[in-house]
Design a protein around this motif. Structure first.
Motif, short mmCIF file in Angstrom:
data_model
loop_
_atom_site.label_atom_id
_atom_site.label_comp_id
_atom_site.label_asym_id
_atom_site.label_seq_id
_atom_site.Cartn_x
_atom_site.Cartn_y
_atom_site.Cartn_z
N TRP A 127 0.87 -1.18 0.00
CA TRP A 127 0.00 0.00 0.00
C TRP A 127 0.91 1.24 0.00
O TRP A 127 1.79 1.35 0.88
N ASN A 179 -3.09 -5.55 -0.44
CA ASN A 179 -3.26 -4.29 -1.16
C ASN A 179 -1.89 -3.85 -1.67
O ASN A 179 -1.03 -3.54 -0.86
N PHE A 343 -8.79 -5.64 -4.32
CA PHE A 343 -7.79 -5.26 -5.32
C PHE A 343 -7.15 -6.41 -6.08
O PHE A 343 -6.98 -7.51 -5.55
N ARG A 369 -3.50 -1.11 -10.44
CA ARG A 369 -4.40 -1.72 -9.46
C ARG A 369 -5.84 -1.36 -9.79
O ARG A 369 -6.14 -0.20 -10.03
C1 LMR Z 1 -6.88 2.19 -0.81
O1 LMR Z 1 -5.77 1.63 -0.84
O2 LMR Z 1 -7.45 2.59 -1.82
C2 LMR Z 1 -7.57 2.36 0.50
O3 LMR Z 1 -6.87 1.73 1.51
C3 LMR Z 1 -7.87 3.76 0.80
C4 LMR Z 1 -6.68 4.57 1.17
O4 LMR Z 1 -6.74 5.21 2.21
O5 LMR Z 1 -5.68 4.56 0.43
#
Ligand code: LMR
Length: 392
Positions: A127, A179, A343, A369
């Protein structure tokens, strides 16, 4: 002094929300930021939360401060769902509320730093906000490849990263619904990871932001429970953004597994210090609503049923994408059916992603993504055609 600050780009994921909103095309498709959507593209408040909010408004007689730990009724009511109804750790596990998953991560990283964190080991890609937080908090990170070319987790890369770890290192793992890739470890892989971490003495920090959106509440916690069963200490960062639909209310928690109850309590006093100097106390409303859901058997069932329906819808979209495999020249869509959560990554380059946006009104993250919850029976056909057009 302040004028010396340089202009910063907007957060790339959050900027997509505004770009999408500004697009006047009626057939645009939002596969950007990670929010759940229904078949009509809505992100409604859970019915269980709506009911809990009604009860909260009627019963709440004060908004006086609770303390840096937040609503401990909420924190403890989640424990059986995360760690298991009959979990074996007793009072070695306890936690505190945090402002969303991001607040929970910030707090967990801060705790690790206070305890002498040397480096953070993390699979890549991850992420983007993980990486941004490392930068902001000046945490050195070491990355390993999360996914192999076959679309499964790259266990060799993880083994090598753990083997290369040193005293004082921590490893950040996505508990489920990875993610951005959607590629989770299998139970057998989690069992091995648990052994590896225990042998090496690495501190696990587990980010569990999507429990219940992958395979099921217990299934999505398998890895976390396997790791905790093997190690003496761990931190768990929890988010209720997606599985309670509380996104903007910022509801999360940090849980500590300590060597014993005394150690856990002592570690958490450090968390209380960190909270006090960052946000003093977490926002109350969403956590109080979640607590009311968790304390009432009927509302809990309503919540879990809503979650199961969300999971089912995402599974269907994943299967429909996989079934379109042979229509999108050269692109392997079959793994989408076995990946989990909101995702998956499509193998697209920057030009193709831009073309999808400009020529077809399809919005996705710059990494390729997609948020599968942005797909519906009504738009999936258009999305597949747009993909086929840009892939050529
Ligand atoms: C994302 O990855 O889209 C979500 O976790 C929202 C965010 O805060 O990034």
């Amino acid at each position: 002094m302040l004028d010396s600050l340089k202009q910063q780009p907007a957060d790339a994921l959050l900027a997509l929300i505004k770009l999408y909103d500004a697009d006047s095309r009626t057939d645009k498709i939002d596969l950007g930021v990670g929010v759940f959507r229904t078949e009509t593209g809505a992100t409604p408040v859970f019915a269980a939360i709506k009911e809990a909010e009604k009860r909260l408004v009627q019963s709440q007689d004060s908004k006086a401060y609770l303390g840096p730990e937040g609503d401990m009724g909420f924190v403890r009511a989640l424990i059986p769902h995360i760690f298991g109804a009959d979990h074996p750790w007793g009072d070695r596990i306890d936690g505190m509320q945090a402002p969303g998953g991001t607040g929970a991560l910030r707090l967990a990283f801060g705790l690790a730093m206070r305890a002498g964190l040397r480096r953070m080991i993390v699979g890549s890609p991850t992420w983007p906000n993980h990486t941004q937080m490392f930068g902001e908090m000046v945490i050195e990170s070491v990355t390993f490849n999360h996914a192999g070319p076959d679309g499964a987790a790259d266990m060799d890369a993880l083994r090598a990263a753990v083997a290369g770890a040193e005293t004082g290192d921590a490893i950040l793992l996505h508990g489920c619904c990875h993610n951005p890739t959607g590629i989770d470890y299998t139970p057998a892989q989690w069992d091995e990871i648990a052994r590896l971490l225990a042998d090496k003495g690495l501190l696990p920090i587990i980010d569990l932001a999507y429990q219940g959106l992958g395979q099921g509440m217990d299934e999505d916690a398998y890895g976390l429970r396997a790791v905790l069963a093997a190690v003496p200490e761990a931190l768990v960062c929890y988010s209720c953004d997606k599985n309670f639909g509380l996104y903007r209310d910022r509801v999360g928690a940090v849980y500590v597994l300590g060597k014993d109850a005394e150690s856990t309590g002592r570690i958490l006093t450090n968390g209380h210090n960190l909270a006090r100097t960052n946000w003093s106390q977490p926002p109350d409303h969403g956590a109080a609503a979640a607590r009311i859901v968790l304390e009432d058997a009927d509302l809990t069932k309503m919540w879990l049923d809503e979650l199961a329906a969300m999971r089912g819808r995402m599974r269907l979209m994943r299967e429909m994408m996989a079934a379109a495999d042979n229509r999108v020249g050269g692109m392997d869509l079959a793994p989408l059916a076995t990946q989990n959560g909101l995702f998956s990554i499509l193998s697209l380059d920057k030009d193709q992603i831009l073309k999808l946006r400009e020529d077809h009104g399809v919005y996705m993250a710059g990494s390729g993504r997609i948020n599968v919850a942005g797909l519906t029976k009504g738009n999936i056909e258009n999305f597949v055609s747009a993909l086929a057009a840009v892939v050529g």
